[in-house]
Design an enzyme around this catalytic site. Structure first.
Site, PDB file in Angstrom:
ATOM      1  N   ARG A  39      18.386  -3.453  29.288  1.00 49.73           N
ATOM      2  CA  ARG A  39      19.950  -3.511  29.469  1.00 49.73           C
ATOM      3  C   ARG A  39      20.847  -4.067  28.286  1.00 49.73           C
ATOM      4  O   ARG A  39      20.581  -5.288  27.951  1.00 49.73           O
ATOM      5  CB  ARG A  39      20.167  -4.415  30.590  1.00 49.73           C
ATOM      6  CG  ARG A  39      21.603  -4.813  31.124  1.00 49.73           C
ATOM      7  CD  ARG A  39      22.116  -3.197  31.803  1.00 49.73           C
ATOM      8  NE  ARG A  39      23.403  -3.662  32.616  1.00 49.73           N
ATOM      9  CZ  ARG A  39      24.593  -3.281  32.199  1.00 49.73           C
ATOM     10  NH1 ARG A  39      24.830  -2.679  30.994  1.00 49.73           N
ATOM     11  NH2 ARG A  39      25.308  -3.578  33.051  1.00 49.73           N
ATOM     12  N   GLY A  40      21.685  -3.317  27.600  1.00 51.91           N
ATOM     13  CA  GLY A  40      22.076  -3.470  26.145  1.00 51.91           C
ATOM     14  C   GLY A  40      22.918  -5.012  26.485  1.00 51.91           C
ATOM     15  O   GLY A  40      22.804  -6.008  25.340  1.00 51.91           O
ATOM     16  N   THR A  43      20.280  -8.316  26.564  1.00 51.40           N
ATOM     17  CA  THR A  43      19.498  -8.578  25.330  1.00 51.40           C
ATOM     18  C   THR A  43      19.660  -7.978  24.099  1.00 51.40           C
ATOM     19  O   THR A  43      18.661  -8.128  23.126  1.00 51.40           O
ATOM     20  CB  THR A  43      17.934  -8.170  26.129  1.00 51.40           C
ATOM     21  OG1 THR A  43      17.849  -6.899  26.229  1.00 51.40           O
ATOM     22  CG2 THR A  43      17.617  -8.862  27.396  1.00 51.40           C
ATOM     23  N   ARG A  44      20.484  -7.281  23.742  1.00 48.04           N
ATOM     24  CA  ARG A  44      20.627  -6.287  22.762  1.00 48.04           C
ATOM     25  C   ARG A  44      20.705  -7.387  21.361  1.00 48.04           C
ATOM     26  O   ARG A  44      20.163  -6.747  20.545  1.00 48.04           O
ATOM     27  CB  ARG A  44      22.201  -5.667  22.804  1.00 48.04           C
ATOM     28  CG  ARG A  44      22.179  -4.802  21.558  1.00 48.04           C
ATOM     29  CD  ARG A  44      23.466  -3.951  21.496  1.00 48.04           C
ATOM     30  NE  ARG A  44      24.300  -3.966  22.938  1.00 48.04           N
ATOM     31  CZ  ARG A  44      25.551  -3.686  22.921  1.00 48.04           C
ATOM     32  NH1 ARG A  44      26.165  -3.078  22.121  1.00 48.04           N
ATOM     33  NH2 ARG A  44      26.200  -4.014  24.048  1.00 48.04           N
ATOM     34  N   GLY A  72      25.204  17.773  20.300  1.00 48.15           N
ATOM     35  CA  GLY A  72      25.395  18.682  21.207  1.00 48.15           C
ATOM     36  C   GLY A  72      24.491  18.554  22.540  1.00 48.15           C
ATOM     37  O   GLY A  72      24.889  18.943  23.401  1.00 48.15           O
ATOM     38  N   GLU A 106      16.332   5.804  34.016  1.00 46.85           N
ATOM     39  CA  GLU A 106      15.227   5.720  32.972  1.00 46.85           C
ATOM     40  C   GLU A 106      13.919   5.222  33.580  1.00 46.85           C
ATOM     41  O   GLU A 106      12.668   5.873  33.529  1.00 46.85           O
ATOM     42  CB  GLU A 106      15.572   4.792  31.902  1.00 46.85           C
ATOM     43  CG  GLU A 106      16.322   5.479  30.767  1.00 46.85           C
ATOM     44  CD  GLU A 106      16.853   4.202  29.779  1.00 46.85           C
ATOM     45  OE1 GLU A 106      18.011   4.326  29.359  1.00 46.85           O
ATOM     46  OE2 GLU A 106      16.061   3.387  29.561  1.00 46.85           O
TER      47      GLU A 106
END
Length: 1113
Positions: A39-40, A43-44, A72, A106
Site C-alpha cells: 500500500r503506497g 510504506t512507499r 496502451g 492483486e
C-alpha cells in the site's frame, strides 16, 4: 534477477483481475521473478523504499509503473501478467492495505496462483498483528465492512484470500524501540528471497527445508562425481537425514529412468523381512512383479536387467551393512546412484560406500527460523520473546526434531510459561536431545501420555481413523488428544492418513515403559518377545498390564492355558502378529497346552488382533468394549455366546477371513456401528445373522463361503455384494429391496434361478453369474452395463436383449449358445469363446472386442465391423478363410487355426497355422514391416520418452528370413553388423527390428509364457560400448493337443530398441529364449537351458532427431 514493483496509489481504479487476462499470461515469456505488493501511502517512503534499494543492490531490476508498463495496456492486465510471470510474491501487509481495492485484487490473484501453480508467497506483517490478518480483525475489519457496504461482488473472494495469507509464515515487524532495526529485517528478507529463488526451484516454502540448502549442494556435488556411486548420509537421530535425502531425491529423480525411495529400512526389515523388501525394490526398478526367495539375487537374467538400468535408489535408516548388500546394488547399471542414510558411520564404511556426508547441525540463524515457524508460525520470533527464543535454540543444539518439538510446545504460551520451561531445561545443565523430548512428554496430561505410549508401542503406522476409534473407547477426549500430539510434533499424520512417529520418539516411549519396573509383569505395556514369553509362559501377568504386542515368529513352546490372561484385568490391547515374511500358519502345539480349546479373555479388551489364533472359541468373552476383532486364518469354530441383547455398540471391524472351521457368527443386533465384516473363505459358514440394520456396514466379504446357502439380509444401501463360490441356489424376490446395489457377483455358485424382481434394480450395473447352472437367460435391468453368463447352460440370447441400451460387455464364453443375433449398438465387448458355434454371429457395428476362440466357425468376414480393434480366433480349427479385416484392428490372435489357408491382415500370431499358403505368409511379413515403418514416421519425436510403449510381435510357420527386409542375417543365434556413419549435421536415433527362426516344439515345457530375449552391444569409435537387453513374451499353451510344433518365424520390435546414436560404429546381437520353468514329461530329457535360435536377422533404420525427417535404412 528481475523484480516487479507495484506502488498502489489512491487514485488507481480497483478493477478485478479477470480470468481471461490471467490465462493469457501463460504465453508470456518468463522475465521476472519477484512481484512486490504494498500500500503506497503506508510504506512507499520508508520500509518499501529501503527494501527496494536492498533488492537493487543485489542486482535485481525493479519494476516501476511509469518505467515498465507498455503504453496502451490496462493497469490490471499488466499486473496480472506480472504476477503470472513471477515465481515469488512479497506482500507488505500494512495497516491500510485492505482499504485498497486494487491491492486486494492483486492479493486475490497471488493467492489463486499459489493454490494452482505453486507460486511462492512471502507475507511481511508490517506494524500489524498477524492474527488480525487471519481473522479479519482490527483495522482490516473496518476496511472490509466498507467494501461490503458498497456491495462489491468480489468482497468474499478478497476476504478468503486475505485470511489465507494471514496463515502463511512470514516476517512480523512490530516496530517500536524494543524491536530490531528495519535494516536487519530487510537483510534477512533479501537473503531469504535469493535463497528461495536460486536453490528451491520455486517450490513452496516449507519449514522442513530450513537450513538444508548448503548440505544439499554438497551432496549434489558428490553425486556428480563419477566415482561416487554409493553415497552415505550419516548423522544422529532427528538431525534431518531423511528430509535431506528426500529433497535430493525429488530434485534429481527426473534424470533417472527408474527410481525408488525405501523409507524406514530398519523397521521394514523387522516387519516385512529381507526378501519381501528386496522384491518390493526390484519390482519398482524393473517395472514388473519380481519374486526372489534366495539370500542373494541368483537369477542371471535379473542381474543383467539391473545391469542395464541407470537407477536412483534411497535406502533410508539402515542399521546393518548386510542390508545394503542384500538389495543387489552391485548389479545396478553404470551411472546409478544409491543414497544410504544411517545413524552409524561404521555401518556405512562396512557397506563399502564411496563417500560419506555427515549431516551438520543447524546454525544459529537457521535454528531460530525453524523454531519460529513452530513457536510463532512466523519466520522470526516476536520482539518480546527474542531473548527466550535464543535460549531454546541454544538448548536444541541445532537438532531439527528438538526445535520442532520445543517450538510446537510453546506456541501461544505466555512469557511466564516460556520462562518456566527455560527453568526446567536448566536443571539438565546442557540437556541432551532425549531430555528435551522427554520434557515435552512430561508436560502432557495423563490421557495424552497414554495415547502417546499406545501409539509408540502398538499403533504406529495405523490409519488415523482406526486409532481414533480404538483409543476413543479407552480414553475420553482421545480424538482431541491425538490432534494435540500432532500439534506438539510428537506425532505425525502421513500423506496416507496414517499415524506416524519419529523413531527417536518411539524409543523414548519404550524407555518410559521400561522404567516403570524391572519386572515385565508390572509394566503397563509389553512388546519384547522375551518379556512377553516370560509373562505368559510362567503366568506372571498382573492388573498393571494394559497391552501386549507379540511377534509370534520370535517365540516357541508358549503353552497358553485357558486362564493365562485372567490376572490381567486391565488388558485393553492384545496384538499377536506375524511379519509378512513369516506369514504362514503357526502350528497349534507351539502355543497351546494339551487339550486347551478355549481362552478366558476379560471384558476390558478394545483391540483383539490374533492371526492364526489356535483356540476354537471365545465362549466366556463379553465383547462389550471391543472395537476391532481380527482372528483371520485361525482355528475358531464359534466366537462368543449368542445373545440378541449383547451390547456391541463399540464394535467397528470383524475380520474372520480364512477361519475354515467357523460355522456360525453370533447375533450382531447390537453392533449398530459395525463398518467392516470380512468372512472370506469361511468354508464351513452355513448362515449369517441378520445384517440389514447395519447402516454403517460398507465392505462385506463373503467370497469362498462354500456352504453359504441363502442370500444374506443386508442393508438396502449396499453397493456391492460378492458371493462367489457359495452354495446359493436362487436370487430371491427380496433382491428388489437392494435399491442401491451396483454389483452382484455370484460367480461359480449354485444359482439355478434368478427372480424377475432383479430387473427392478435401476442402480445395478454389473451382474456376474458365470459358471452357475443357469438354463434360462435372466431378466435384467435396463441400466446394466456388464453381464457375465460364461459357463452356464444357456442356449440362446433372447430378442429382449436388444432393448438394453446401456449394455457394454457380454460374456457368454463356454455357454451352449449356438446362434446369436444382437443389434444393440451400445455393446462394445462380446466373448463367445468355446461356444458350439458354426456360423459367424450377427453382431452390431459398434463392437470393439470380439472373442471367438475355440469355436467351429469356418469363415470370418469382418468388413462391416469398422470399429473392431481386438479379435481372438485362436484354436478355431475349422476356420479356413479370414478376410476383409477392419482398418483399425490392433490385436489379432489366431494361433492354432490349423485349417486356415488364406488371410488378409497385417499383424497376427499364427502358431501352428501350417496350411497358410505362401501369398498369405508374404502378406503377413510385408504388413508387419509396414506397421514398423509407420511407427517410425508417426512416433519419431517420442523416442526419448521410454514410458511410451510401441511393440510389434508377429509369428507364423516357416524357416526363411526375407533378404530384402533383413539385410543383416546369420545362420546362428548371434550376428555383428556395421553402423553407417552419420552424414548429417544433427543427431539421430538407431532403430532396430529383428527376425528369428525358432523351433517351438519344446515350448510346451514352459509354464504360461515364453520369454524371447535380445542382448546387444553398441560399440563407439573410441572403443567405448554400451550393453542393452530387450524382451518379448508370448503365452504358449501347454495342452497336449495344442503344442506348438516345428519352425516358426518371429518378427519383433520394441520401443527400447530405439537408441540415440553416440557415434556408434558396430552393433552385436545375441538371441535366446529363456526357459524359467520346465514341465518335463516322463521319459523325456531336456538337454539345454534355452531353446535355440536357428537363424536371425536385423533391420536397422536411421531416424533424425527432428520429427519431420523421414527414416533412412
Amino acid at each position: 534477477m528481475n523484480v516487479f514493483f507495484h506502488d498502489e496509489t489512491p487514485e488507481q481504479l480497483s478493477q478485478p483481475l479477470s480470468p481471461a487476462i490471467a490465462s493469457s499470461s501463460s504465453s508470456t515469456r518468463l522475465k521476472h521473478q519477484v512481484f512486490l505488493s504494498f500500500r503506497g501511502e503506508d510504506t512507499r517512503l520508508n520500509f518499501t523504499a529501503h527494501l527496494l534499494k536492498a533488492l537493487k543492490d543485489k542486482g535485481m531490476n525493479v519494476f516501476f509503473d511509469e518505467e515498465t508498463l507498455e503504453k496502451g495496456e490496462q493497469l490490471s492486465q499488466a499486473l496480472s501478467r506480472a504476477i503470472a510471470a513471477a515465481n515469488l510474491s512479497i506482500i507488505v501487509l500494512s495497516v491500510d492495505y485492505a482499504s485498497s481495492k486494487s491491492c486486494l485484487a492483486e492479493l486475490s490473484d497471488i493467492m489463486h496462483r499459489q493454490d494452482t501453480q505453486g507460486h511462492i508467497v512471502l507475507p511481511i506483517f508490517y506494524h500489524v498483528d498477524p492474527s488480525h490478518v487471519r481473522n479479519l480483525g482490527g483495522s482490516f475489519k473496518t476496511s472490509f465492512d466498507g467494501h461490503e457496504s458498497n456491495r462489491l461482488p468480489l468482497v468474499q473472494r478478497w476476504k478468503a484470500a486475505f485470511a489465507e495469507v494471514g496463515k502463511l509464515k512470514g516476517w512480523h515487524i512490530e516496530g517500536g524501540k524494543f524491536d530490531r532495526p528495519e535494516t536487519e529485517y530487510i537483510k534477512d528478507i533479501v537473503e531469504y528471497v535469493i535463497k528461495k529463488l536460486m536453490t528451491s526451484k520455486f517450490r513452496t516454502a516449507s519449514a522442513e527445508f530450513v537450513g538444508i540448502d548448503y548440505q544439499k549442494k554438497t551432496i549434489l556435488r558428490l553425486i556428480e562425481q563419477e566415482d561416487s556411486r554409493l553415497i552415505g548420509i550419516w548423522g544422529q537421530g532427528g538431525i534431518g537425514k531423511t528430509t535431506l535425502s528426500d529433497v535430493i531425491y525429488n530434485e534429481i529423480s527426473h534424470k533417472f529412468e527408474d527410481k525408488c525411495f525405501l523409507l524406514n529400512v530398519k523397521e521394514k526389515f523387522k516387519t516385512q523381512g529381507m526378501e519381501s523388501l528386496r522384491n518390493e525394490l526390484l519390482s519398482k526398478l524393473l517395472n514388473q512383479t519380481i519374486h526372489v526367495d534366495t539370500p542373494s539375487i541368483g537369477s542371471t537374467l535379473i542381474q543383467e536387467r539391473l545391469n542395464n538400468k541407470r537407477v536412483l535408489v534411497v535406502l533410508d535408516d539402515v542399521n546393518d551393512s548386510d542390508q545394503i548388500d542384500c538389495f543387489g546394488v552391485k548389479h545396478f547399471g553404470d551411472g546409478s546412484k544409491i543414497i544410504v542414510t544411517s545413524r552409524d558411520r561404521q555401518i556405512l564404511k562396512n557397506g563399502s560406500v564411496d563417500k560419506i556426508h555427515e549431516v551438520k547441525k543447524l546454525n544459529k540463524n537457521d535454528s531460530l527460523q525453524l523454531f519460529s515457524t513452530f513457536a510463532f508460525k512466523l519466520l522470526n520470533p516476536a520482539v518480546d520473546f527474542r531473548d527466550l527464543s535464543n535460549k531454546f535454540v541454544e538448548y536444541a543444539q541445532g537438532s531439527p526434531l528438538a526445535l520442532r518439538v520445543l517450538g510446537s510446545k510453546l506456541y501461544k504460551k505466555s512469557r511466564k510459561e516460556w520462562e518456566s520451561e527455560v527453568d526446567k531445561l536448566k536443571e539438565y545443565g546442557k540437556p541432551k536431545i532425549s531430555q528435551i523430548l522427554s520434557s515435552s512428554y512430561d508436560d502432557l496430561d495423563e490421557v495424552e501420555k497414554n495415547i502417546f505410549l499406545d501409539i509408540a508401542i502398538f499403533f504406529k503406522g495405523t490409519p488415523k481413523k482406526d486409532v481414533e476409534e480404538i483409543l476413543g473407547c479407552c480414553y475420553k477426549g482421545a480424538v482431541s488428544g491425538i490432534s494435540n500430539l500432532i500439534d506438539k510434533c510428537l506425532l505425525d499424520s502421513t500423506y496416507f492418513k496414517e499415524i506416524d512417529m519419529h523413531d527417536m520418539l518411539e524409543e523414548m516411549g519404550k524407555d518410559i515403559v521400561r522404567e516403570e519396573s524391572t519386572d515385565p509383569g508390572k509394566r503397563s505395556r509389553l512388546w519384547s518377545a522375551k518379556d512377553v514369553y516370560q509373562v505368559l509362559r510362567y503366568n506372571k501377568g498382573t492388573d498393571l498390564i494394559q497391552g501386549i504386542k507379540l511377534d509370534m515368529s520370535q517365540v516357541d513352546n508358549l503353552l497358553l492355558h485357558y486362564s493365562t490372561f485372567e490376572g490381567m484385568t486391565n488388558l485393553r490391547v492384545l496384538f499377536f502378529y506375524t511379519p509378512r515374511v513369516f506369514d504362514v500358519k503357526c502350528p497349534t502345539n507351539k502355543f497351546l497346552a494339551h487339550q486347551v480349546n478355549s481362552v478366558s479373555l476379560l471384558d476390558e479388551l478394545r483391540y483383539l488382533y490374533w492371526k492364526y489364533c489356535p483356540f476354537k472359541s471365545l465362549s466366556s468373552f463379553n465383547p462389550k468394549n471391543l472395537v476391532v476383532l481380527n482372528l483371520s486364518h485361525g482355528d475358531m469354530e464359534h466366537l462368543w455366546n449368542n445373545d440378541d441383547h449383547q451390547v456391541l455398540v463399540n464394535l467397528r471391524e470383524i475380520d474372520i477371513s480364512y477361519c475354515k472351521n467357523l460355522r456360525k457368527i453370533p447375533s450382531l443386533l447390537g453392533a449398530i456401528n459395525l463398518e467392516i465384516l470380512d468372512c472370506r473363505s469361511c468354508e464351513c459358514l452355513v448362515e449369517l445373522p441378520c445384517l440389514n440394520h447395519l447402516a454403517s456396514l460398507k465392505p462385506l466379504e463373503l467370497r469362498g463361503c462354500r456352504n453359504l446357502k441363502k442370500l444374506p439380509q443386508i442393508p438396502n444401501h449396499f453397493p456391492i455384494l460378492s458371493l462367489e463360490e457359495s452354495e446359493i441356489e436362487e436370487v430371491p424376490d427380496s433382491i428388489e429391496h437392494l435399491i442401491r446395489l451396483k454389483g452382484l457377483i455370484l460367480w461359480n455358485s449354485k444359482v439355478k434361478k434368478v427372480s424377475r424382481n432383479i430387473s427392478k434394480l435401476e442402480s445395478l450395473r454389473m451382474l456376474d453369474l458365470g459358471n452357475c447352472p443357469l438354463v434360462e437367460f435372466p431378466e435384467i435391468p435396463k441400466n446394466l452395463t456388464k453381464l457375465n453368463l460364461s459357463g452356464t447352460q444357456i442356449e440362446e440370447v433372447p430378442l429382449s436383449f436388444d432393448s438394453l441400451y446401456n449394455i457394454l460387455t457380454l460374456n457368454m464364453s463356454g455357454s451352449r449358445v449356438k446362434n446369436i443375433s444382437i443389434n444393440t449398438e451400445s455393446l462394445r465387448d462380446l466373448d463367445l469363446s468355446h461356444c458350439p458355434m458354426i456360423e459367424f454371429p450377427k453382431i452390431p457395428e459398434s463392437l470393439r472386442e470380439l472373442n471367438l476362440s475355440g469355436t467351429q466357425i469356418k469363415e470370418a468376414s469382418l468388413d462391416s465391423l469398422g470399429n473392431l480393434y481386438s479379435l481372438d480366433l485362436s484354436h478355431c480349427e475349422s476356420l479356413k478363410l479370414l478376410s476383409e479385416l477392419p482398418p483399425y484392428i490392433r490385436y489379432l490372435e489366431s494361433r492354432g487355426c490349423t485349417s486356415l489357408e488364406k488371410i488378409c491382415v497385417f499383424d497376427m500370431l499364427f502358431y501352428n497355422c501350417f496350411s497358410l499358403n505362401q501369398d498369405s505368409i508374404d502378406n503377413i511379413e510385408a504388413n508387419a514391416m509396414l506397421k514398423f515403418e509407420s511407427l517410425l514416421k508417426k512416433q519419431s519425436w517420442t523416442w526419448e520418452y521410454p514410458y511410451l510403449q510401441y511393440r510389434l510381435f508377429c509369428c507364423f510357420p516357416g524357416n526363411k528370413i526375407s533378404a530384402n527386409k533383413f539385410v543383416h542375417q546369420s545362420t546362428s543365434s548371434s550376428l555383428v553388423l556395421k553402423i553407417a556413419p552419420n552424414g548429417s549435421s544433427g543427431r539421430r536415433f538407431l532403430v532396430f527390428s529383428i527376425c528369428l527362426v525358432v523351433d517351438l516344439t519344446r515350448c510346451h515345457h514352459y509354464s504360461g509364457s515364453v520369454q524371447f530375449i535380445c542382448k546387444y552391444q553398441l560399440t563407439a569409435a573410441g572403443g567405448g560400448y554400451k550393453q542393452f537387453i530387450s524382451e518379448w513374451s508370448s503365452f504358449i499353451e501347454d495342452e497336449t493337443e495344442r503344442k506348438c510344433m516345428g519352425d516358426h518365424v518371429l518378427i519383433l520390435f520394441s520401443e527400447d530398441m530405439v537408441k540415440k546414436d553416440k557415434d556408434y560404429e558396430e552393433a552385436s546381437f545375441e538371441f535366446y529364449i529363456e526357459n524359467p520353468n520346465y514341465k518335463v514329461e516322463e521319459g523325456e530329457e531336456i538337454e539345454d537351458e534355452y531353446i535355440k535360435v536357428d537363424k536371425c536377422g536385423v533391420h536397422i533404420s536411421y531416424v533424425d532427431e527432428e520429427p519431420s525427417t523421414n527414416p533412412t535404412t
